[in-house]
Design a protein around this motif. Structure first.
Motif, PDB file in Angstrom:
ATOM      1  N   GLN A 289      29.809  38.645  35.794  1.00  0.00           N
ATOM      2  CA  GLN A 289      30.820  39.600  35.349  1.00  0.00           C
ATOM      3  C   GLN A 289      32.225  39.230  35.829  1.00  0.00           C
ATOM      4  O   GLN A 289      33.203  39.695  35.262  1.00  0.00           O
ATOM      5  CB  GLN A 289      30.456  41.001  35.841  1.00  0.00           C
ATOM      6  CG  GLN A 289      29.164  41.531  35.210  1.00  0.00           C
ATOM      7  CD  GLN A 289      28.885  42.963  35.630  1.00  0.00           C
ATOM      8  OE1 GLN A 289      27.794  43.267  36.055  1.00  0.00           O
ATOM      9  NE2 GLN A 289      29.836  43.839  35.504  1.00  0.00           N
ATOM     10  N   ALA A 290      32.350  38.428  36.901  1.00  0.00           N
ATOM     11  CA  ALA A 290      33.669  37.994  37.400  1.00  0.00           C
ATOM     12  C   ALA A 290      33.476  36.678  38.137  1.00  0.00           C
ATOM     13  O   ALA A 290      32.441  36.456  38.762  1.00  0.00           O
ATOM     14  CB  ALA A 290      34.296  39.034  38.314  1.00  0.00           C
TER      15      ALA A 290
ATOM     16  N   SER B  50      38.286  39.035  39.142  1.00  0.00           N
ATOM     17  CA  SER B  50      38.364  37.577  38.983  1.00  0.00           C
ATOM     18  C   SER B  50      39.641  37.028  39.602  1.00  0.00           C
ATOM     19  O   SER B  50      39.633  35.976  40.243  1.00  0.00           O
ATOM     20  CB  SER B  50      38.301  37.214  37.497  1.00  0.00           C
ATOM     21  OG  SER B  50      37.034  37.533  36.952  1.00  0.00           O
TER      22      SER B  50
ATOM     23  N   LEU C   5      32.969  47.347  39.969  1.00  0.00           N
ATOM     24  CA  LEU C   5      32.752  46.549  38.766  1.00  0.00           C
ATOM     25  C   LEU C   5      31.273  46.485  38.412  1.00  0.00           C
ATOM     26  O   LEU C   5      30.884  46.670  37.247  1.00  0.00           O
ATOM     27  CB  LEU C   5      33.308  45.136  38.990  1.00  0.00           C
ATOM     28  CG  LEU C   5      33.028  44.120  37.873  1.00  0.00           C
ATOM     29  CD1 LEU C   5      33.715  44.548  36.587  1.00  0.00           C
ATOM     30  CD2 LEU C   5      33.501  42.724  38.296  1.00  0.00           C
TER      31      LEU C   5
ATOM     32  N   GLY D 284      36.270  42.481  34.098  1.00  0.00           N
ATOM     33  CA  GLY D 284      36.319  42.027  35.481  1.00  0.00           C
ATOM     34  C   GLY D 284      37.519  41.166  35.801  1.00  0.00           C
ATOM     35  O   GLY D 284      37.479  40.367  36.728  1.00  0.00           O
TER      36      GLY D 284
END
Length: 584
Positions: A99-100, A74, A61, A70
Motif C-alpha cells: 500500500q506504500a 510513501s 493507512l 498511501g
C-alpha cells in the motif's frame, strides 16, 4: 652433517607452526572485526521496522483498507530510506498487497505488488516479526528483509512493515581489504560476499528437498546453490585453503566467527603470501648457519677471553691515571662548589629570617586589629555582665519569697550569659595568640563566626546592617586563625569606611565555583579612590590618616599562603574585596 640436517628440519617445522599460528591469529582478529561491523550494520537497521510498526500514520493507512491512498506515507518512507540508507521500506496490507513504498516514484515501485507468497510476510503475520535473505522479485538484487507486524488497537493484525537492507557498501569494503569474506546461513548458503561469483553457493551439499525449497523461497535461478570452489582440507593444517580469487591459485588462512543473530557465520580468507614457506626456509638456513659457525665462535670466545684479561689490566692502569688527572683538573670546581654551598646556606638562613619577620608582622597586625576592636568587645561584654547582675538580684528576691523553681531559672540564665562572655573572651584569646601556620581543612562558616564574634560589636556601634548570602557550610584549605584574621581586617576596614554614612550596609557573600570558593566582602561606602586602586596592595599605601598601609598587604600574603587570591573588584557602589580559596 646429520645433526645439522636434523636440527635444521626441526627448526623449520617449529617455524612452520609459529607462522601458521600467527597467521591464524591475524585471520581470527580480522574475522572478528568484519563480524563486528556486520553486527553493527544489522542492529542499526533492526530498530527501524520496530519504530515504524508503532507509527500512527502507517496504522491508519492499513486500517483504512487495501485501496486507501498511501502517498503521504510513501513520502515519509522515501525520506526515511534516504536518511538510513535502506534499499527499500514498504508497507504490506493483510492481503499481501503493498500500500506504500519508499520507491513509489520509480518505475520499479512496489506499490500494488502482491507479496503474500514471500516467507518474510507469512512469518511476520504469524510470529509478529521475521528476517529473510533473498533476491528481490523486481530489482533482482540480494538483500535482508526485516519485517514487523503492525497491530491495531484491538490487537488485530493490520499488515506488515518491511525494511530491505542491501550490503553493497559493506561488500565493497571487504573487497578493498584484499581478504575475501563471505557470510553463510545455518544451511550453509552464501548470502553476503566480497566475491560476487560465490553468492548463493554452498559450503556443504544440500539434499533435493532442501535445494528445491531454498530456490523457491529465495527466488533463485536453477543453476544457483552450487558448491564453493574450495574445501577445507584435513590433516596437519586444517585451516589452510587452496583456491584462486581474481588471480592465480594461492594459499589462504581460513577463519570463521559467529555473528550471533540471525544465526549467520562469517568466513574470512586471509592470504598467506608465502609467509609460511619463507619462515620455514629462513629457520632452516639460520639453524644451519648457526651450527656451522658454532665451532668458530667457540675459538673466537677463547681468544676474546685472553684479550679481555690483557685489556682489563691496561684499562685499570688507564683508569688510575685518569682519576689522577681529573682530581687535578677539578680542584677549582670543588672550591667553587663549596663557595656556592655556603651562599645557598646563607640564603636559606635569610629566608628563615624573612619568614620569622613575616610571622612577627602578622602577629603585630592581629594585635593592632585587636586594639581597634577591643572597645566594641568591651561593649559586648558589658551587656551580659549587666544582665548577670540583674538576674542575680532577681534570684535573691525569688529565694527570699521561697520560689526556688523561678530562682533556678534565673540562675540558669546567668550560666548562659557567663558562657557567652566566655566565648567572647576565648575568641579574643585565640585571635591574639601567636601560632605557627597550619594549613588544613577549615569550615568557612566557623572562620566567619569566629571573626564576627570579635567584630560584631564594632558593627553594632556604627549601626551597620550585616547581610549574609550564600551557603558558607563548605570546607577550604587554610589556617583557621589566619583566615579569621583576614576576615576581621576586611570587615574592620569596611566598618571604618562606613563611618558617617547614611544607612551603612555590609555584605558577606559565599559563592562556590567548581573547586574554588569566593568569599566576597562588600560595603556601600565611598569606595577606593582610582589613584589608590592601582597601588592598593603595595606596602605603606593607605587612605586613612592613621593607617600604616600594611593590613591588605598582609591579608593578600596570608590568602596566597593558602593557595588562594585576594583582589579588589568593581561591583556596584563602595568597595568589594574577593578572597578566592581552594575547596578542601
Amino acid at each position: 652433517m646429520l645433526i645439522t640436517a636434523v636440527i635444521a628440519f626441526g627448526a623449520g617445522e617449529a617455524a612452520r607452526g609459529d607462522a601458521t599460528a600467527e597467521l591464524a591469529r591475524q585471520a581470527d582478529a580480522a574475522a572478528a572485526l568484519h563480524a563486528a561491523v556486520l553486527r553493527s550494520e544489522l542492529e542499526k537497521h533492526r530498530s527501524l521496522p520496530v519504530a515504524l510498526a508503532g507509527d500512527p500514520d502507517i496504522a491508519d493507512l492499513l486500517a483504512a483498507g487495501p485501496y486507501a491512498a498511501g502517498d503521504v506515507v510513501s513520502k515519509k518512507l522515501e525520506g526515511l530510506a534516504s536518511q538510513t540508507r535502506a534499499a527499500a521500506i514498504y508497507v504490506i496490507g493483510v492481503d499481501g498487497r503493498t500500500q506504500a513504498a519508499s520507491n513509489w516514484r520509480l518505475p520499479t515501485s512496489f506499490v500494488g505488488a502482491d507479496y503474500s507468497f514471500r516467507p518474510y510476510f507469512i512469518n511476520a503475520m504469524r510470529d509478529g516479526q521475521a528476517e529473510f535473505f533473498a533476491l528481490g522479485t523486481v530489482s533482482r538484487r540480494p538483500g535482508l528483509y526485516l519485517a514487523r507486524r503492525v497491530d491495531g488497537p484491538d490487537a488485530r493484525p493490520l499488515g506488515v512493515v518491511v525494511v530491505k537492507v542491501e550490503f553493497n557498501a559493506l561488500e565493497a569494503e571487504w573487497r578493498a581489504s584484499g581478504e575475501p569474506a563471505f557470510v553463510v546461513d545455518p544451511g550453509g548458503v552464501v548470502l553476503i560476499t566480497s566475491v560476487p561469483d560465490w553468492r548463493f553457493r554452498t559450503t556443504k551439499a544440500l539434499d533435493a528437498h532442501r535445494r528445491r525449497l531454498t530456490l523457491t523461497d529465495q527466488t533463485l535461478q536453477p543453476q544457483a546453490l552450487g558448491p564453493l570452489p574450495f574445501s577445507t582440507p584435513s590433516g596437519d593444517h586444517p585451516r589452510l585453503v587452496q583456491t584462486s580469487v581474481d588471480g592465480p591459485r594461492q594459499t589462504w588462512m581460513h577463519a570463521a566467527v559467529s555473528t550471533e543473530t540471525p544465526g549467520w557465520t562469517l568466513h574470512l580468507l586471509s592470504p598467506t603470501r608465502g609467509a609460511i614457506e619463507t619462515a620455514v626456509m629462513t629457520a632452516r638456513a639460520f639453524a644451519g648457519l648457526v651450527l656451522v659457525l658454532l665451532g668458530g665462535v667457540i675459538v673466537l670466545l677463547l681468544r676474546r677471553r685472553q684479550l679481555a684479561l690483557v685489556r682489563g689490566r691496561a684499562e685499570e692502569l688507564a683508569r688510575l691515571e685518569l682519576e689522577r688527572r681529573i682530581d687535578e683538573s677539578t680542584r677549582e670546581l670543588r672550591d667553587a662548589n663549596a663557595a656556592l654551598n655556603r651562599q645557598i646556606e646563607e640564603r636559606r638562613r635569610a629566608e628563615t629570617a624573612r619568614e620569622l619577620l613575616r610571622d612577627e608582622l602578622v602577629q603585630a597586625s592581629k594585635l593592632a586589629a585587636l586594639g581597634q576592636i577591643v572597645a566594641s568587645v568591651a561593649h559586648e561584654i558589658n551587656q551580659p555582665v549587666a544582665a548577670i547582675q540583674t538576674q542575680a538580684e532577681t534570684a535573691g528576691v525569688l529565694l527570699d519569697r521561697d520560689e526556688p523553681q523561678k530562682a533556678r531559672g534565673a540562675l540558669a540564665r546567668i550560666g548562659d550569659l557567663t558562657q557567652r562572655i566566655g566565648a567572647i573572651t576565648e575568641g579574643l584569646r585565640v585571635f591574639s595568640r601567636k601560632s605557627d601556620p597550619k594549613i588544613g581543612v577549615v569550615r568557612l562558616e566557623e572562620a566567619i563566626h569566629g571573626a564576627l564574634l570579635l567584630i560584631r560589636g564594632r558593627l553594632d556601634e556604627g549601626g551597620v546592617e550585616l547581610i549574609r548570602e550564600g551557603d558558607a557550610d563548605v570546607t577550604v584549605r587554610a589556617d583557621q586563625f589566619r583566615l579569621e584574621q583576614v576576615i576581621v581586617n576586611l570587615v574592620k576596614n569596611a566598618a571604618e569606611a562606613l563611618e558617617g554614612r547614611d544607612r551603612p550596609r555590609l555584605m558577606l557573600k559565599v559563592i562556590r565555583e567548581g573547586d574554588r570558593v569566593r568569599l566576597i566582602v562588600s560595603d556601600n561606602g565611598p569606595g577606593v579612590p582610582p589613584a589608590v586602586r592601582a597601588q592598593l596592595f603595595t606596602p605603606f599605601v593607605t587612605t586613612r590618616a592613621n593607617g600604616l598601609g600594611l593590613g591588605l598587604v598582609i591579608c593578600r600574603d596570608l590568602v596566597a599562603g593558602f593557595g588562594g587570591e585576594l583582589d579588589l573588584i568593581d561591583e556596584g557602589e563602595g568597595a568589594t574585596f574577593v578572597a578566592t580559596l581552594r575547596i578542601a
